[in-house]
Design an enzyme around this catalytic site. Structure first.
Site, PDB file in Angstrom:
ATOM      1  N   GLY A  99      -0.636  -0.732  -3.014  1.00 12.73           N
ATOM      2  CA  GLY A  99      -1.964  -1.301  -3.624  1.00 12.73           C
ATOM      3  C   GLY A  99      -3.174  -0.710  -3.144  1.00 12.73           C
ATOM      4  O   GLY A  99      -4.164  -0.865  -4.232  1.00 12.73           O
ATOM      5  N   ASP A 100      -2.887  -0.742  -1.737  1.00 14.90           N
ATOM      6  CA  ASP A 100      -3.883   0.441  -1.499  1.00 14.90           C
ATOM      7  C   ASP A 100      -4.386   1.414  -1.946  1.00 14.90           C
ATOM      8  O   ASP A 100      -5.653   2.679  -2.524  1.00 14.90           O
ATOM      9  CB  ASP A 100      -4.551   0.507   0.049  1.00 14.90           C
ATOM     10  CG  ASP A 100      -4.252  -0.689   0.593  1.00 14.90           C
ATOM     11  OD1 ASP A 100      -4.927  -1.836   0.088  1.00 14.90           O
ATOM     12  OD2 ASP A 100      -3.944  -0.683   1.760  1.00 14.90           O
TER      13      ASP A 100
END
Length: 311
Positions: free
Chosen positions: A253-254
């Protein structure tokens, strides 16, 4: 310029334990350590994508020095405040037999209101209109629940575009400051809406509802291997998940947020943004630990991204 904020960084220790079993001795077959925390992970991927960022945050003790030194060796620009206490070490356990990823996260340092004010002032003193501020991850002990609301509002008042990637109370209160972009995953979206979202149509409707209610410019909902939704005022797209070998899902997600920030800074159209963020997220899954994927891998995945408009 892109600024990333990590109020609760970590030294991420990733280990591989085949057939992890409780209440017995387990043997580690592979291990690596990486400087981590969601904002720091975003900065690492921004660098892989050829962009520049400044990573701000709060560190403590010998572990904090290790994180700082590792980032310096990577060539990342940083601006950290050191406090009493020890930066947390997070254990990520990958079981390649059962195909599971288990996180065991320490609480980290305790911060005061004065430290938070100093950190926010450092950020605001740097900001110029149209800068991008990525505020992500958990908050350390001592942080009020409205911390991200205060930071988002303050940065937006300076003309910055705030990307908020958090969960729980930090996200719920932060929404009230109308961040430019949010990237909840499916579970976080469920919690915000307070009702089951079992179909793509329900997820899309919920994302659109949040965007309109809180005057958010862009909402991206990550759904793991199933793909992601991209919702703006004028367009809605669904990107299919890429079929790739899995190393570690930590940091995927980062990586998406990093690509979204780089795309926004470059002014890329939505279609190119979708390709870049999907490829970046997938390439992260192929890596071990929370290391940033090489841009060569991301570039190879770009033409494989498939998406379509949602009406």
């Amino acid at each position: 310029m892109i600024y990333t904020v990590t109020l609760n960084p970590a030294l991420d220790k990733t280990v591989e334990i085949p057939s992890l079993t409780v209440d017995t001795v387990n043997r580690i077959t592979q291990m690596r350590t990486d400087p981590g925390g969601k904002g720091i992970n975003v900065s690492k991927v921004i660098q892989s994508l050829g962009g520049q960022s400044i990573a701000l945050g709060i560190l403590g003790g010998h572990t904090g020095l290790s994180v700082q030194n590792a980032l310096t060796q990577m060539g990342l620009a940083t601006d950290f405040i050191f406090v009493n206490g020890e930066t947390r070490t997070n254990l990520k356990i990958i079981d390649p037999v059962h195909h599971t990823n288990t996180d065991i996260n320490e609480p980290g340092v305790t911060v005061s209101g004065e430290i938070l004010r100093q950190m926010l002032t450092r950020l605001l003193d740097r900001l110029k209109p149209d800068d991008i501020v990525v505020i992500s991850g958990s908050a350390p002990k001592g942080c009020p629940g409205d911390t991200y609301y205060i930071w988002t509002r303050a940065a937006a008042q300076k003309g910055a575009r705030v990307f908020l990637d958090a969960d729980g109370e930090l996200l719920r209160t932060g929404l009230q400051a109308s961040p430019f972009l949010i990237k909840p995953n499916r579970r976080e979206l469920f919690e915000l809406i307070g009702q089951p979202l079992s179909t793509p149509e329900a997820l899309t409707a919920a994302a659109r509802s949040l965007r309109e209610k809180y005057k958010i410019r862009k909402v991206v909902v990550s759904m793991g291997r199933e793909g992601a939704l991209y919702i703006t005022e004028k367009e809605s797209l669904f990107a299919e998940g890429l079929k790739i070998p899995t190393g570690s899902t930590v940091g995927a997600g980062d990586s998406m947020v990093a690509a979204l920030a780089v795309a926004e800074e470059k002014g890329l159209p939505l279609e190119e943004t979708v390709r870049l963020s999907t490829a970046a997220g997938a390439s992260s899954v192929m890596c071990s630990g929370t290391q940033a994927a090489d841009y060569k891998i991301i570039k190879e995945l770009l033409p494989k991204v498939r998406f379509h408009k949602i009406y």
